[in-house]
Design a protein around this motif. Structure first.
Motif, PDB file in Angstrom:
ATOM      1  N   VAL A 137       5.460  11.284  -6.734  1.00 22.52           N
ATOM      2  CA  VAL A 137       4.983   9.959  -7.141  1.00 22.52           C
ATOM      3  C   VAL A 137       5.930   9.202  -8.060  1.00 22.52           C
ATOM      4  O   VAL A 137       5.727   8.003  -8.294  1.00 22.52           O
ATOM      5  CB  VAL A 137       3.606  10.087  -7.852  1.00 22.52           C
ATOM      6  N   TRP A 190       7.339   5.568  -7.381  1.00 23.06           N
ATOM      7  CA  TRP A 190       6.460   4.435  -7.100  1.00 23.06           C
ATOM      8  C   TRP A 190       6.490   3.431  -8.244  1.00 23.06           C
ATOM      9  O   TRP A 190       6.478   3.796  -9.425  1.00 23.06           O
ATOM     10  CB  TRP A 190       5.029   4.910  -6.896  1.00 23.06           C
ATOM     11  N   GLU A 208       3.248  -1.021  -6.550  1.00 23.33           N
ATOM     12  CA  GLU A 208       2.881  -0.124  -5.447  1.00 23.33           C
ATOM     13  C   GLU A 208       1.645   0.695  -5.795  1.00 23.33           C
ATOM     14  O   GLU A 208       0.753   0.876  -4.953  1.00 23.33           O
ATOM     15  CB  GLU A 208       4.061   0.787  -5.104  1.00 23.33           C
ATOM     16  N   ARG A 209       1.578   1.186  -7.014  1.00 19.68           N
ATOM     17  CA  ARG A 209       0.383   1.940  -7.420  1.00 19.68           C
ATOM     18  C   ARG A 209      -0.848   1.044  -7.396  1.00 19.68           C
ATOM     19  O   ARG A 209      -1.938   1.467  -6.965  1.00 19.68           O
ATOM     20  CB  ARG A 209       0.585   2.556  -8.810  1.00 19.68           C
ATOM     21  N   ALA A 245       3.389   2.896  -0.582  1.00 23.95           N
ATOM     22  CA  ALA A 245       4.830   2.855  -0.872  1.00 23.95           C
ATOM     23  C   ALA A 245       5.655   3.150   0.374  1.00 23.95           C
ATOM     24  O   ALA A 245       6.532   4.026   0.377  1.00 23.95           O
ATOM     25  CB  ALA A 245       5.172   3.821  -1.998  1.00 23.95           C
TER      26      ALA A 245
END
Length: 455
Positions: free
Chosen positions: A357, A360, A364-365, A382
């Protein structure tokens, strides 16, 4: 919602607020697992919600559970609003709409969590059956409006109910109609907390998709797989969300404490009285200049209780709370614990999860969080799809659980509890299964859900 803390030790400065979080650090060998799950009660005879009062109400149910377990009563203004096991063995509390919540004891492994849940459900069913009460395994009540949902007599909920409409559009829906499951996990240091919180935040949309189980509102499909999660996106932005600042360099206890200082207060509890200070600043309480309580100054319990009124997707207290999932059946509740324990409790798994992760961006999150409630595992992630990310996360969790090698009496490790999630990742979410039933054999009615989705 957990029982409010009582500690009258005065707070004299900001450093003590930061230290309160640091005091939660534990050595890895002492790490425990705490699960909390909510379940919506209903009357089997007419599929109606269960009020607090009455011969067959929530109070009567609490009395019957108390008689069977010997747990101590928790009272608010003379009314029983929960039960607590002795010596930190867990508690039962009421959410605003009567959702019956188990806050489990800190336990060493997922097997123990599943066993605790089984004992709890047996006790509650034994108490509830003579009253004609059942409990839904759904993330949201599927039929009743907010106006039709009884409100439990807890003072803090009266304050929240008045404040919520001022700060969001769906806060009352969150309070009265949703049901979640969360797992609470420990950290060994500030750096360990930071990594776990970041991984947890980034992967909450994956959890939302895997556990999506709230597709009905007001007796019909609501356009979402996890309406519960969508409701949280429209509930008081000051105290919810993905905490983008947690991914900034230098983040730690201090930055979280500063954010929490900026979260408006709900109440100050003195003795058994909840004083409505909704919208006030905690710093004013520390300085003794709250307009509603002039001269009153903050205590440790005020800070602990204030921390419990922030609702980000991962919440820091003296442990970390993973908050992104709809409740499901008993197997799914155990799967929630297995998912996060596998990802976060073994160093190699945690490092792999962070690699998954770390690239990101905040937009995007946020996009994942926005799309997961509606699209579930088909949501973009993503440049990928959440289903692909979920499969990667499940593989990491499985490896982490295998490395832990915690075995039940039959010699099985904790990976057995991931099976329901692996089935979802390979097929459909529970919400999609329910929608197919609604469109097919249920003939456009949600009533069959009260038989199909119960504990």
């Amino acid at each position: 919602m957990a029982r409010d803390v009582s500690d009258a030790t005065p707070l004299t400065g900001r450093a003590e607020l930061i230290e309160w979080f640091a005091a939660g650090e534990k050595p890895p060998e002492a790490f425990a697992i705490g699960t909390e799950h909510e379940k919506v009660p209903f009357y089997r005879a007419d599929l109606a919600p269960v009020p607090y009062e009455g011969e067959g109400g929530i109070r009567a149910l609490l009395d019957r559970v108390q008689a069977a377990t010997g747990w101590e009563t928790i009272e608010d203004a003379g009314r029983v609003i929960g039960l607590a096991a002795r010596e930190g063995g867990g508690a039962i509390s009421l959410e605003p709409g009567g959702q019956f919540e188990l806050s489990g004891a800190p336990l060493p492994d997922v097997h123990a969590t599943a066993h605790e849940l089984s004992l709890h459900l047996d006790a509650v069913r034994t108490a509830a059956d003579p009253l004609g009460i059942g409990f839904l395994t759904l993330g949201m009540s599927p039929k009743w409006t907010c106006g039709q949902t009884p409100v439990m007599p807890k003072s803090r909920y009266r304050i929240m109910k008045g404040y919520m409409p001022k700060v969001g559009t769906l806060g009352l829906d969150m309070m009265l109609r949703t049901a979640t499951v969360q797992v609470n996990l420990d950290f060994s240091s500030e750096a360990d907390m930071v990594t776990k919180l970041r991984v947890g935040l980034a992967l909450q949309p994956v959890a939302t998709a895997l556990f999506a189980n709230s597709p009905f509102t007001d007796g019909r499909p609501n356009g979402f797989l996890s309406r519960r999660s969508e409701i949280w996106r429209h509930t008081d932005a000051d105290r919810t969300g993905m905490l983008a600042f947690a991914f900034e360099p230098g983040f730690g206890y201090e930055a979280y404490a500063d954010w929490l200082l900026g979260v408006p207060m709900y109440f100050v509890k003195r003795g058994e009285t909840y004083h409505d200070v909704s919208g006030a600043a905690f710093g004013d309480l520390m300085a003794g200049r709250l307009a509603a309580l002039p001269g009153e100054r903050a205590t440790v319990s005020d800070w602990a209780n204030h921390a419990s009124t922030a609702f980000p997707e991962v919440r820091l207290k003296r442990f970390l709370e993973m908050r992104g999932a709809d409740v499901g059946d008993a197997n799914m509740i155990a799967a929630q614990a297995a998912f996060w324990v596998g990802l976060l409790y073994e160093p190699a798994a945690l490092a792999a999860a962070w690699e998954l992760v770390r690239g990101w961006s905040a937009p995007e999150r946020e996009a994942m969080r926005a799309e997961a409630p509606r699209l579930g595992l088909a949501a973009p992630a993503a440049g990928r799809r959440l289903r692909e990310v979920a499969r990667d996360a499940l593989a990491i969790a499985e490896a982490g659980l295998k490395a832990r090698a915690r075995r039940d009496p039959q010699g099985r490790d904790e990976t057995l509890h991931l099976a329901p999630l692996q089935a979802v990742a390979a097929g459909r979410t529970r919400a999609e299964d329910l929608l197919a039933l609604y469109e097919g054999p249920w003939n456009g009615s949600v009533d069959p859900v009260f038989a199909a989705c119960t504990f």
